[in-house]
Scaffold this active site. Structure first.
Site, PDB file in Angstrom:
ATOM      1  N   PRO A   2       0.915  -1.089   0.153  1.00  0.00           N
ATOM      2  CG  PRO A   2      -0.500  -1.351   1.796  1.00  0.00           C
ATOM      3  CD  PRO A   2       0.726  -2.430   1.058  1.00  0.00           C
ATOM      4  CD  GLU A   3       4.363   2.273  -3.683  1.00  0.00           C
ATOM      5  OE1 GLU A   3       4.490   3.458  -4.296  1.00  0.00           O
ATOM      6  OE2 GLU A   3       4.857   1.340  -4.234  1.00  0.00           O
TER       7      GLU A   3
END
Length: 285
Positions: A2-3
DNA sequence: ACAGGATCCTGGGGGC
DNA sequence: TGCCCCCAGGATCCTG
């Protein structure tokens, strides 16, 4: 992994079910995260804590509660945060469960690799952690001038600079590669060699890549999900990330993979020309 | 001072 | 087919 776009998607997904809800209890799974949950603060939930809002800052998720308390989450590599029915079977690697009222529902935090973070902080602690002192501006607020100033004073490569959370918050491996491709800049170029107009290109590329990724709920490679079974769509639009051996969508050259700043890095050797090695002074050849 | 490397952690994939 | 090894990487700590 997750960014920013994936975290933004999770936050948007959480907002509706948490609207008007209160947290009335917390329970811990059998294994600790890297940063132990502050059990000495569990008293916070002896009174119901209405959720005032859910916010993203970089890759952090802040859930503001009445009374000056905050849940702070980082999804690390494999973290998953969602609201479920309390009746639903407990998924493996669930480390924290928050009971909600009204309704028989829970917030659950799962994380296979336990790189993630979950904490209970006061407003002051939370704001200190998310402030500009610790964390750079959101990419959308980052000016080309700021990026250029950061880069030109640094001997690090562009990829490392982009992923440095104190330069700008929320960029990781995927969007660093995609933005550098979009800006036609080689990931191993040194910050000091960046020209002003290149900084402008990089900043614009980063913002446009992130906006598009948010539009399609981020990228699901293996482990990113939001809500019950939501998957991102941006993995279908990758131009270089995980595209080793495939033709560059711009020029047809073969996409290559390289280790830069300790991370697997994908780029087009033609569109993103390698930095020229400095000629050795005083010697021929 | 600053940059790069090691570390944590687990499931999945590649190779034999 | 099965097993083993290695790889993925965000943030933090360590080393040079």
């Amino acid at each position: 992994m997750p960014e920013l776009p994936e975290v933004e998607t999770v936050v948007r997904t959480l907002r509706r079910p948490l609207q008007g809800a209160s947290i009335v209890g917390v329970r811990l799974g059998p294994r600790q995260l890297r940063r132990p949950w502050p059990v000495d603060r569990n008293f916070v939930f002896t009174t119901p804590r209405p959720v005032l809002g859910v916010y993203r800052r970089g890759k952090w998720i802040r859930c503001r509660l009445r009374g000056g308390w905050n849940l702070l989450f980082h999804l690390g590599m494999t973290g998953r945060l969602r609201v479920t029915d309390a009746e639903a079977a407990l998924e493996p690697h669930t480390h924290l469960v928050f009971d909600l009222s009204p309704g028989n529902r829970q917030i659950r935090f799962q994380d296979i690799r336990r790189f993630g973070v979950a904490d209970l902080l006061t407003d002051e602690e939370c704001e200190a952690l998310l402030s500009g002192e610790q964390l750079g501006p959101e990419p959308f607020d980052l000016t080309a001038e700021q990026l250029w100033q950061k880069a030109r004073g640094s001997k690090r490569c562009l990829k490392a600079i982009l992923m440095d959370q104190s330069v700008t918050a929320g960029v990781g491996n995927i969007y660093a590669d995609e933005a550098l491709f979009e800006a036609r800049l080689h990931p191993a170029r040194l910050g000091i060699t960046l020209r002003r107009e290149e900084a402008q290109r990089l900043r614009n590329a980063l913002v446009s890549v992130l906006h598009r990724a948010i539009e399609v709920n981020g990228s699901t490679i293996r482990t990113f999900f939001f809500g019950e079974d939501g998957r991102g769509g941006y993995q279908n639009e990758f131009r270089v990330y995980h595209q080793t051996g495939k033709p560059c969508p711009r020029c047809g050259a073969v996409i290559r993979r390289l280790l830069v700043a300790g991370r697997s890095t994908h780029f087009c050797p033609r569109c993103q020309p390698a930095p020229r090695r400095r000629a050795r002074t005083g010697s021929h050849r």
